[in-house]
Design an enzyme around this catalytic site. Sequence first.
Site, PDB file in Angstrom:
ATOM      1  N   HIS A  79     -51.482 -46.331 -34.263  1.00 43.74           N
ATOM      2  CA  HIS A  79     -51.095 -46.009 -32.883  1.00 43.74           C
ATOM      3  C   HIS A  79     -50.369 -47.174 -32.222  1.00 43.74           C
ATOM      4  O   HIS A  79     -50.565 -48.343 -32.582  1.00 43.74           O
ATOM      5  CB  HIS A  79     -52.324 -45.626 -32.065  1.00 43.74           C
ATOM      6  CG  HIS A  79     -52.891 -44.297 -32.439  1.00 43.74           C
ATOM      7  ND1 HIS A  79     -53.892 -43.702 -31.729  1.00 43.74           N
ATOM      8  CD2 HIS A  79     -52.581 -43.432 -33.443  1.00 43.74           C
ATOM      9  CE1 HIS A  79     -54.185 -42.531 -32.275  1.00 43.74           C
ATOM     10  NE2 HIS A  79     -53.402 -42.361 -33.327  1.00 43.74           N
ATOM     11  N   GLU A  81     -50.741 -48.532 -29.272  1.00 41.97           N
ATOM     12  CA  GLU A  81     -51.647 -49.485 -28.643  1.00 41.97           C
ATOM     13  C   GLU A  81     -52.273 -50.402 -29.697  1.00 41.97           C
ATOM     14  O   GLU A  81     -52.404 -51.609 -29.489  1.00 41.97           O
ATOM     15  CB  GLU A  81     -52.775 -48.757 -27.893  1.00 41.97           C
ATOM     16  CG  GLU A  81     -52.293 -47.760 -26.871  1.00 41.97           C
ATOM     17  CD  GLU A  81     -52.187 -46.336 -27.409  1.00 41.97           C
ATOM     18  OE1 GLU A  81     -52.544 -45.404 -26.670  1.00 41.97           O
ATOM     19  OE2 GLU A  81     -51.743 -46.147 -28.562  1.00 41.97           O
ATOM     20  N   CYS A 107     -56.128 -42.799 -27.106  1.00 46.38           N
ATOM     21  CA  CYS A 107     -57.231 -42.053 -27.719  1.00 46.38           C
ATOM     22  C   CYS A 107     -58.491 -42.921 -27.635  1.00 46.38           C
ATOM     23  O   CYS A 107     -58.432 -44.082 -27.231  1.00 46.38           O
ATOM     24  CB  CYS A 107     -56.901 -41.722 -29.174  1.00 46.38           C
ATOM     25  SG  CYS A 107     -56.985 -43.160 -30.297  1.00 46.38           S
ATOM     26  N   CYS A 110     -58.310 -46.252 -29.680  1.00 48.62           N
ATOM     27  CA  CYS A 110     -57.521 -47.259 -28.958  1.00 48.62           C
ATOM     28  C   CYS A 110     -58.279 -47.755 -27.727  1.00 48.62           C
ATOM     29  O   CYS A 110     -58.233 -48.941 -27.412  1.00 48.62           O
ATOM     30  CB  CYS A 110     -56.165 -46.689 -28.564  1.00 48.62           C
ATOM     31  SG  CYS A 110     -55.075 -46.404 -29.981  1.00 48.62           S
TER      32      CYS A 110
END
Length: 152
Positions: A79, A81, A107, A110
């Site tokens: 991801h 992040e 999410c 993260c």
Amino acid sequence: MDKWDKRFMQLAHVIAGWASCYKKDRKIGCVIVKNKRIMTTGYNGAPAGVKTCVERGECLREKLGIDSGTKHEICYATHAEQNAIIQAAKLGVSIDGATLYCTHQPCVICAKMIVNAGISRVVYEEGYPDEFSIQMLTEGGVMLEKVAPEEE
């Protein structure tokens, strides 16, 4: 949204364009900022040396019928992040007390990393079907701000 928030969100959108996600609506960009200075950036994409979904010509999650917001680990991409936080660690850059700008709501995976990295504020535009992530960020003391997308 003040002018600095607007600038950093615009940059998050530019960085999202670098994502190697096969699905055009899943290109995510992230910018971590401290004292109006860019610390790191990230976008969703396969780990170094791993073929991307674009190179594979398909989305694994779509192929397997996995719903958005579930089974995050079944994906070739890291991801945005996560990549921004990993970049800070690799470079030895402190992001404690920083603001994370992201095109989409983080999410829960993260969110946990954001809390433990000491990021104090998350600014995002698009929602994500993961209410637990909001709970995790809130309980972890992270200020969460959903902003309206910029009109073109």
